[in-house]
Design an enzyme around this catalytic site. Structure first.
Site, PDB file in Angstrom:
ATOM      1  N   THR A   7      31.074  49.386  49.403  1.00 45.91           N
ATOM      2  CA  THR A   7      31.939  51.089  49.079  1.00 45.91           C
ATOM      3  C   THR A   7      33.169  50.353  47.972  1.00 45.91           C
ATOM      4  O   THR A   7      33.100  49.191  47.692  1.00 45.91           O
ATOM      5  CB  THR A   7      32.718  50.287  50.537  1.00 45.91           C
ATOM      6  OG1 THR A   7      33.264  51.576  50.770  1.00 45.91           O
ATOM      7  CG2 THR A   7      33.416  49.441  51.009  1.00 45.91           C
ATOM      8  N   ASP A  68      29.385  55.581  56.699  1.00 45.26           N
ATOM      9  CA  ASP A  68      29.095  57.136  56.578  1.00 45.26           C
ATOM     10  C   ASP A  68      29.925  57.570  57.901  1.00 45.26           C
ATOM     11  O   ASP A  68      29.873  57.510  59.051  1.00 45.26           O
ATOM     12  CB  ASP A  68      28.817  57.578  56.227  1.00 45.26           C
ATOM     13  CG  ASP A  68      29.164  58.697  55.429  1.00 45.26           C
ATOM     14  OD1 ASP A  68      29.055  59.049  54.050  1.00 45.26           O
ATOM     15  OD2 ASP A  68      28.396  60.360  56.019  1.00 45.26           O
ATOM     16  N   THR A  69      30.874  58.581  57.500  1.00 46.64           N
ATOM     17  CA  THR A  69      31.708  59.513  58.302  1.00 46.64           C
ATOM     18  C   THR A  69      31.749  60.654  58.821  1.00 46.64           C
ATOM     19  O   THR A  69      32.369  61.037  57.648  1.00 46.64           O
ATOM     20  CB  THR A  69      33.503  58.682  59.020  1.00 46.64           C
ATOM     21  OG1 THR A  69      33.167  56.968  59.313  1.00 46.64           O
ATOM     22  CG2 THR A  69      34.467  59.137  60.170  1.00 46.64           C
ATOM     23  N   TYR A 150      41.970  63.995  58.437  1.00 46.17           N
ATOM     24  CA  TYR A 150      41.871  64.344  59.798  1.00 46.17           C
ATOM     25  C   TYR A 150      43.396  64.123  60.355  1.00 46.17           C
ATOM     26  O   TYR A 150      43.352  64.734  61.770  1.00 46.17           O
ATOM     27  CB  TYR A 150      40.527  65.133  59.797  1.00 46.17           C
ATOM     28  CG  TYR A 150      39.789  65.754  59.209  1.00 46.17           C
ATOM     29  CD1 TYR A 150      39.956  67.646  59.448  1.00 46.17           C
ATOM     30  CD2 TYR A 150      38.942  65.261  58.257  1.00 46.17           C
ATOM     31  CE1 TYR A 150      39.323  67.575  58.148  1.00 46.17           C
ATOM     32  CE2 TYR A 150      38.084  65.160  57.709  1.00 46.17           C
ATOM     33  CZ  TYR A 150      37.654  66.947  57.100  1.00 46.17           C
ATOM     34  OH  TYR A 150      37.360  68.027  56.474  1.00 46.17           O
ATOM     35  N   LYS A 171      45.185  52.445  66.695  1.00 43.76           N
ATOM     36  CA  LYS A 171      44.528  53.592  65.432  1.00 43.76           C
ATOM     37  C   LYS A 171      42.750  52.588  65.762  1.00 43.76           C
ATOM     38  O   LYS A 171      41.544  52.856  66.172  1.00 43.76           O
ATOM     39  CB  LYS A 171      44.093  54.067  64.717  1.00 43.76           C
ATOM     40  CG  LYS A 171      43.040  55.192  63.889  1.00 43.76           C
ATOM     41  CD  LYS A 171      43.317  55.899  62.471  1.00 43.76           C
ATOM     42  CE  LYS A 171      42.392  56.318  61.601  1.00 43.76           C
ATOM     43  NZ  LYS A 171      42.477  56.879  60.402  1.00 43.76           N
ATOM     44  N   ARG A 177      35.604  53.722  63.706  1.00 51.58           N
ATOM     45  CA  ARG A 177      35.570  52.392  62.694  1.00 51.58           C
ATOM     46  C   ARG A 177      35.734  51.664  62.919  1.00 51.58           C
ATOM     47  O   ARG A 177      34.953  50.528  63.222  1.00 51.58           O
ATOM     48  CB  ARG A 177      36.211  53.006  61.414  1.00 51.58           C
ATOM     49  CG  ARG A 177      35.808  52.753  60.247  1.00 51.58           C
ATOM     50  CD  ARG A 177      36.441  53.155  58.898  1.00 51.58           C
ATOM     51  NE  ARG A 177      37.911  54.128  58.823  1.00 51.58           N
ATOM     52  CZ  ARG A 177      38.175  55.327  58.538  1.00 51.58           C
ATOM     53  NH1 ARG A 177      37.016  55.278  58.611  1.00 51.58           N
ATOM     54  NH2 ARG A 177      38.533  55.658  59.352  1.00 51.58           N
TER      55      ARG A 177
HETATM   56  P1  IMP Z   1      34.414  58.501  54.860  1.00 51.18           P
HETATM   57  O1  IMP Z   1      32.733  58.581  54.651  1.00 51.18           O
HETATM   58  O2  IMP Z   1      34.715  56.648  55.895  1.00 51.18           O
HETATM   59  O3  IMP Z   1      34.804  58.288  53.147  1.00 51.18           O
HETATM   60  O4  IMP Z   1      34.578  59.884  55.426  1.00 51.18           O
HETATM   61  C1  IMP Z   1      34.907  60.834  54.955  1.00 51.18           C
HETATM   62  C2  IMP Z   1      35.564  61.242  55.190  1.00 51.18           C
HETATM   63  O5  IMP Z   1      35.915  61.361  57.017  1.00 51.18           O
HETATM   64  C3  IMP Z   1      37.446  61.158  54.794  1.00 51.18           C
HETATM   65  O6  IMP Z   1      36.994  62.233  53.583  1.00 51.18           O
HETATM   66  C4  IMP Z   1      37.931  61.848  55.543  1.00 51.18           C
HETATM   67  O7  IMP Z   1      38.092  63.147  55.424  1.00 51.18           O
HETATM   68  C5  IMP Z   1      37.364  61.720  56.512  1.00 51.18           C
HETATM   69  N1  IMP Z   1      37.674  60.867  57.629  1.00 51.18           N
HETATM   70  C6  IMP Z   1      37.356  59.138  58.221  1.00 51.18           C
HETATM   71  N2  IMP Z   1      37.586  58.563  58.648  1.00 51.18           N
HETATM   72  C7  IMP Z   1      38.834  59.155  59.121  1.00 51.18           C
HETATM   73  C8  IMP Z   1      39.851  58.361  59.671  1.00 51.18           C
HETATM   74  O8  IMP Z   1      39.601  58.012  60.288  1.00 51.18           O
HETATM   75  N3  IMP Z   1      40.862  59.847  60.237  1.00 51.18           N
HETATM   76  C9  IMP Z   1      40.812  61.068  59.357  1.00 51.18           C
HETATM   77  N4  IMP Z   1      40.089  61.614  58.666  1.00 51.18           N
HETATM   78  C10 IMP Z   1      38.538  60.143  58.438  1.00 51.18           C
END
Ligand code: IMP
Length: 191
Positions: A7, A68-69, A150, A171, A177
């Site tokens: 990352t 990834d989220t 979000y 949180k 996460r």
């Molecule tokens: P990433 O894979 O961690 O980069 O997350 C992808 C997208 O998911 C981010 O750009 C946020 O829009 C959303 N996201 C990920 N984690 C969170 C969180 O803990 N709270 C709110 N939005 C999240």
């Protein structure tokens, strides 16, 4: 053991390093001179996590992991899901994404949603997958100023506050996460 976190987000790196014990030295992409954007072109959250970790392993040869989220909303058939970061289009910001979701959910009574994070860990070429999920709902109006993405519209089940109204410690205890990172830490401790 040295473990690369695939990352460029230093906040994530710090957060994970605090949870994973000192047997592991968590290293950033910058530390291994990887300054490029890692491709994430798959159409699932799992696929993107795997793609990123294998990219680093194959190119640099280090044991590593990637996450990834996505936010999955039931009434939207799981959208924005893997497209959560750029849901409102290229170059959009967090607020644009929130506005788009709120528009799509206007008048919709089923507000059920969940955040899902997947971590793909590669140790000596073998992949291990971990998942963290937090269930909740999308509320009608944004609430709270902390967090990101979000958070102002997501209320976890059992709470009457959104993620954006919780402290980061609160949180982390219940978040997607937090859950997946503790699973990873537990696995690494027992390696
Ligand atoms: P990433 O894979 O961690 O980069 O997350 C992808 C997208 O998911 C981010 O750009 C946020 O829009 C959303 N996201 C990920 N984690 C969170 C969180 O803990 N709270 C709110 N939005 C999240």
């Amino acid at each position: 053991m040295k473990l690369v976190f695939a990352t460029h987000n230093l906040n994530k790196l710090q957060e994970v390093s605090q949870i994973v014990g000192s047997n592991f030295e968590i290293t950033s992409l910058e530390d291994i001179n990887c300054n490029e954007d890692i491709p994430e072109t798959q159409d699932t959250i799992e696929g993107n996590a795997s793609q990123k970790s294998f990219y680093v392993f194959n190119k640099f040869g280090y044991n590593c992991f990637a996450d990834d989220t996505g936010l999955e909303i039931e009434a939207l058939d799981g959208r924005p899901g893997v497209y959560s970061a750029r849901y409102a289009g290229e170059g959009c910001n967090f607020e644009d994404n929130v506005v788009k979701v709120m528009k799509e959910l206007k008048g919709v009574t089923n507000r059920a949603a969940r955040f899902k994070t997947v971590i793909s860990l590669i140790i000596n070429g073998k992949e291990y997958l971990f998942e963290g999920i937090v269930n909740g709902k999308i509320i009608e109006q944004e609430k709270g100023d902390s967090g990101f993405g979000y958070d102002p519209i997501f209320m976890p089940n059992g709470y009457n506050k959104t993620f954006a109204e919780l402290s980061s410690a609160e949180k982390n205890k219940i978040s997607h996460r937090g859950i997946v990172t503790r699973k990873l830490a537990n696995f690494l401790e027992n390696l």
